[in-house]
Design a protein around this motif. Structure first.
Motif, short mmCIF file in Angstrom:
data_model
loop_
_atom_site.label_atom_id
_atom_site.label_comp_id
_atom_site.label_asym_id
_atom_site.label_seq_id
_atom_site.Cartn_x
_atom_site.Cartn_y
_atom_site.Cartn_z
N ALA A 75 0.84 -1.21 0.00
CA ALA A 75 0.00 0.00 0.00
C ALA A 75 0.86 1.25 0.00
O ALA A 75 0.53 2.24 -0.66
CB ALA A 75 -0.93 -0.01 1.21
N CYS A 76 1.99 1.23 0.71
CA CYS A 76 2.88 2.39 0.77
C CYS A 76 3.65 2.59 -0.53
O CYS A 76 4.11 3.69 -0.82
CB CYS A 76 3.85 2.25 1.93
N LEU A 78 2.25 2.25 -3.47
CA LEU A 78 1.30 2.84 -4.42
C LEU A 78 1.47 4.35 -4.59
O LEU A 78 1.60 4.83 -5.72
CB LEU A 78 -0.13 2.48 -4.02
N PRO A 79 1.49 5.17 -3.53
CA PRO A 79 1.67 6.60 -3.76
C PRO A 79 3.03 6.95 -4.37
O PRO A 79 3.15 7.91 -5.12
CB PRO A 79 1.51 7.24 -2.38
N THR A 90 -3.72 11.99 -7.02
CA THR A 90 -4.05 10.65 -6.53
C THR A 90 -2.99 10.18 -5.53
O THR A 90 -3.32 9.59 -4.50
CB THR A 90 -4.16 9.66 -7.71
N VAL A 94 -3.83 9.12 -1.61
CA VAL A 94 -3.51 7.79 -1.06
C VAL A 94 -2.53 7.94 0.11
O VAL A 94 -2.70 7.32 1.16
CB VAL A 94 -2.94 6.86 -2.15
N LEU A 98 -3.19 6.85 4.06
CA LEU A 98 -2.27 5.93 4.75
C LEU A 98 -1.57 6.63 5.92
O LEU A 98 -1.42 6.04 6.99
CB LEU A 98 -1.22 5.40 3.76
#
Length: 187
Positions: A75-76, A78-79, A90, A94, A98
């Motif tokens: 998840a980290c 992704l940005p 975006t 994100v 987070l």
């Protein structure tokens, strides 16, 4: 459209660097010690796995955190990828989500469990403290990236100005003025 405010691009890049560094610290913090039992330090994944197996997660938010925590690393990323692709807004959204979520977890962990020892297990503040720093850095970077991203006109707005507008033809179908290279009409 290019944003011509002085230093805007530099601040946006600084925000992107802070966002990326914050996300990296969040991931690193998850592997740092979070709990100590005797002489053994355990990271957040080991603590979460043990809590899940013992049924300590309960229901609601705590259980959700335990279930999604193993996906923190991806998840980290992704940005970071979104920044690399130029998807500033975006990426900022994100990273902000987070960052706020992990900052809340870190702060709660430090406040609720700080100084406590249960059945020989105590909190090691290293992991939660670094997580909090990384989360705050990521949120600050996300704010800079979001607030200073390039301006885009609203949908349907005049996005470009034509370089040249040809004059309307007269009755013969031939334009009444033909532009030269300098833009002055001649006949």
């Amino acid at each position: 459209m290019i944003d011509h405010r002085p230093g805007t691009a530099d601040v946006r890049v600084t925000g992107a660097v802070a966002l990326v560094l914050g996300m990296a610290l969040v991931v690193v913090a998850s592997f740092l010690p979070w709990a100590v039992s005797g002489a053994v330090a355990r990271n957040s994944y080991e603590v979460g796995g043990l809590a899940g197996r013992l049924g300590l997660g309960g229901a609601g938010a705590a259980r959700t955190v335990l279930e999604v925590w193993p996906f923190l690393g991806p998840a980290c990323v992704l940005p970071v990828l979104l920044v690399a692709l130029g998807r500033w807004g975006t990426a900022a959204a994100v990273a902000a989500v987070l960052g706020v979520a992990t900052a809340a977890l870190a702060a709660t962990t430090l406040v609720v469990l700080g100084g406590r020892q249960v059945v020989g297990v105590r909190l090691d503040p290293t992991g939660p403290a670094v997580l909090l720093v990384g989360a705050v850095l990521a949120v600050a970077g996300a704010a800079l990236v979001a607030l200073l991203r390039p301006h885009r006109p609203a949908i349907g707005g005049n996005r470009t100005r034509p370089l040249f507008v040809a004059p309307a033809p007269d009755d013969s179908g031939v334009p009444s003025a033909v532009p030269t290279q300098r833009g002055t009409p001649h006949r």
